[in-house]
Design a protein around this motif. Structure first.
Motif, PDB file in Angstrom:
ATOM      1  N   LEU A 194      -0.960 -21.764  10.300  1.00  0.00           N
ATOM      2  CA  LEU A 194      -0.124 -21.659   9.036  1.00  0.00           C
ATOM      3  C   LEU A 194      -0.144 -20.739   8.486  1.00  0.00           C
ATOM      4  N   ARG A 195       0.752 -19.805   8.385  1.00  0.00           N
ATOM      5  CA  ARG A 195       1.054 -18.969   7.576  1.00  0.00           C
ATOM      6  C   ARG A 195       2.111 -18.531   6.846  1.00  0.00           C
ATOM      7  N   VAL A 196       1.891 -18.092   5.555  1.00  0.00           N
ATOM      8  CA  VAL A 196       2.775 -17.905   4.605  1.00  0.00           C
ATOM      9  C   VAL A 196       2.722 -16.497   3.965  1.00  0.00           C
ATOM     10  N   GLN A 197       3.847 -15.513   4.330  1.00  0.00           N
ATOM     11  CA  GLN A 197       4.105 -14.650   3.602  1.00  0.00           C
ATOM     12  C   GLN A 197       5.239 -14.549   2.531  1.00  0.00           C
ATOM     13  N   ALA A 198       4.599 -13.442   1.419  1.00  0.00           N
ATOM     14  CA  ALA A 198       4.993 -13.119   0.288  1.00  0.00           C
ATOM     15  C   ALA A 198       5.522 -12.487   0.205  1.00  0.00           C
ATOM     16  N   TYR A 199       6.996 -11.624   0.370  1.00  0.00           N
ATOM     17  CA  TYR A 199       7.808 -10.268  -0.017  1.00  0.00           C
ATOM     18  C   TYR A 199       9.311  -9.955   0.178  1.00  0.00           C
ATOM     19  N   LEU A 259      -4.539 -12.701   3.529  1.00  0.00           N
ATOM     20  CA  LEU A 259      -4.793 -11.303   3.700  1.00  0.00           C
ATOM     21  C   LEU A 259      -4.004  -9.534   3.308  1.00  0.00           C
ATOM     22  N   ALA A 260      -4.300  -9.046   3.126  1.00  0.00           N
ATOM     23  CA  ALA A 260      -3.418  -7.710   2.526  1.00  0.00           C
ATOM     24  C   ALA A 260      -3.277  -6.844   3.469  1.00  0.00           C
ATOM     25  N   PRO A 261      -2.323  -6.137   3.189  1.00  0.00           N
ATOM     26  CA  PRO A 261      -1.296  -5.989   3.978  1.00  0.00           C
ATOM     27  C   PRO A 261      -2.199  -4.488   4.342  1.00  0.00           C
ATOM     28  N   ASP A 262      -1.534  -3.688   5.084  1.00  0.00           N
ATOM     29  CA  ASP A 262      -2.611  -2.647   5.595  1.00  0.00           C
ATOM     30  C   ASP A 262      -1.645  -0.498   4.651  1.00  0.00           C
ATOM     31  N   ALA A 263      -2.358  -0.630   3.572  1.00  0.00           N
ATOM     32  CA  ALA A 263      -1.279   0.132   2.589  1.00  0.00           C
ATOM     33  C   ALA A 263      -1.289   1.448   3.082  1.00  0.00           C
ATOM     34  N   PHE A 297      18.243   0.758  -0.014  1.00  0.00           N
ATOM     35  CA  PHE A 297      16.855   1.630   0.562  1.00  0.00           C
ATOM     36  C   PHE A 297      16.385   0.734   1.702  1.00  0.00           C
ATOM     37  N   PRO A 298      15.466   1.293   2.949  1.00  0.00           N
ATOM     38  CA  PRO A 298      14.867   0.563   4.095  1.00  0.00           C
ATOM     39  C   PRO A 298      14.260  -0.628   3.566  1.00  0.00           C
ATOM     40  N   ALA A 299      14.839  -1.478   4.532  1.00  0.00           N
ATOM     41  CA  ALA A 299      14.464  -3.211   4.504  1.00  0.00           C
ATOM     42  C   ALA A 299      12.652  -2.852   4.758  1.00  0.00           C
ATOM     43  N   VAL A 300      11.826  -2.109   4.302  1.00  0.00           N
ATOM     44  CA  VAL A 300      10.706  -2.110   4.525  1.00  0.00           C
ATOM     45  C   VAL A 300       9.175  -3.657   3.862  1.00  0.00           C
ATOM     46  N   GLY A 301      10.032  -4.195   3.018  1.00  0.00           N
ATOM     47  CA  GLY A 301       9.411  -5.234   2.549  1.00  0.00           C
ATOM     48  C   GLY A 301       7.857  -5.866   3.182  1.00  0.00           C
ATOM     49  N   ALA A 302       8.287  -6.068   3.897  1.00  0.00           N
ATOM     50  CA  ALA A 302       7.402  -7.011   5.058  1.00  0.00           C
ATOM     51  C   ALA A 302       6.605  -6.396   5.514  1.00  0.00           C
ATOM     52  N   ASN A 303       6.401  -4.992   5.546  1.00  0.00           N
ATOM     53  CA  ASN A 303       5.126  -4.051   5.692  1.00  0.00           C
ATOM     54  C   ASN A 303       4.189  -4.634   4.614  1.00  0.00           C
ATOM     55  N   PHE A 304       4.853  -4.808   2.884  1.00  0.00           N
ATOM     56  CA  PHE A 304       3.540  -5.003   1.785  1.00  0.00           C
ATOM     57  C   PHE A 304       3.325  -6.101   1.808  1.00  0.00           C
ATOM     58  N   ALA A 305       3.772  -7.484   3.030  1.00  0.00           N
ATOM     59  CA  ALA A 305       3.484  -8.447   2.772  1.00  0.00           C
ATOM     60  C   ALA A 305       2.031  -9.160   2.550  1.00  0.00           C
ATOM     61  N   ASP A 306       1.571  -9.508   2.019  1.00  0.00           N
ATOM     62  CA  ASP A 306      -0.011 -10.207   1.753  1.00  0.00           C
ATOM     63  C   ASP A 306       0.634 -11.815   1.990  1.00  0.00           C
TER      64      ASP A 306
END
Length: 216
Positions: free
Chosen positions: A136-141, A170-174, A198-207
């Motif tokens: 089960l995965r919950v992503q916040a972004y 899990l933290a994103p790969d900064a 702005f480019p849709a990059v939020g998922a890349n920064f997701a916890d």
């Protein structure tokens, strides 16, 4: 986690520094039914001090400027961030393994202003309830990266995490997220309004909260 996001922001060129605008410490509570299936998420958002101050002042609250709402002011705050546009994800994404799982609309919300920060919570139902046969995965972004979410509050489980399950945030790969953002910004022309598109990059920064059960 916020330190990671701040370090990313500091390292970006000026056009990228337009985002994020709002910093939100996030909490995730997973609610289970009697069979150990996930039946709802309760999401907590704790807004940063500056955004909290602006929002409270816009509403004419906290007249004594003590950083805390009275009972009447608290009542006026209820649902302040729950007026969602149709189709809005709530910046919360649930997956079973790699498969997206829809969440119900927000309900049973709360709000308060204490210690100079706004906090809100809301419930998102999972229907049908989700067995934990896959992680089960919950992503916040926020896809647009206007808001920066950090799962800074310890995850909670009600009534308890099922036996044989474990949870980790899990933290994103900064470094990778930063590189992807810079690559996306490099595609913009000098006359383009980066802020407006702005480019849709939020998922890349997701916890991401991951709950895994049984043998791996």
């Amino acid at each position: 986690m916020r330190a990671v996001a701040l370090a990313i922001a500091i390292s970006l060129p000026l056009p990228a520094l337009a985002h994020p605008h709002v910093w939100i410490d996030t909490g995730v509570e997973v609610l289970f039914d009697a069979g150990g299936r996930a039946e709802a998420l309760r999401i907590t958002w704790v807004y940063d001090d500056f955004y909290s101050m602006v929002l409270v002042e816009e509403r004419g609250l906290d007249a004594d400027h003590d950083g805390n709402a009275t009972a009447a002011e608290t009542a006026a705050l209820q649902g302040f961030d729950m007026n969602w546009d149709t189709g809005f994800s709530g910046d919360t994404y649930l997956l079973s393994g790699e498969t997206p799982v829809p969440l119900g609309p927000p309900e049973d919300w709360t709000a308060k202003f204490e210690g100079g920060r706004l906090t809100s919570t809301h419930l998102r139902r999972i229907d049908p309830a989700l067995p934990l046969e896959q992680p089960l995965r919950v992503q916040a972004y926020d896809p647009s990266f206007y808001n920066a979410y950090t799962i800074a509050l310890p995850p909670t489980f009600t009534p308890a995490l099922p036996q044989g399950c474990k949870a980790e945030v899990l933290a994103p790969d900064a470094t990778a997220a930063n590189e992807q953002l810079l690559a996306a910004l490099a595609e913009y022309g000098a006359d383009q309004d980066v802020e407006a598109d702005f480019p849709a990059v939020g998922a890349n920064f997701a916890d991401e909260l991951v709950v895994t059960c049984g043998a791996e």
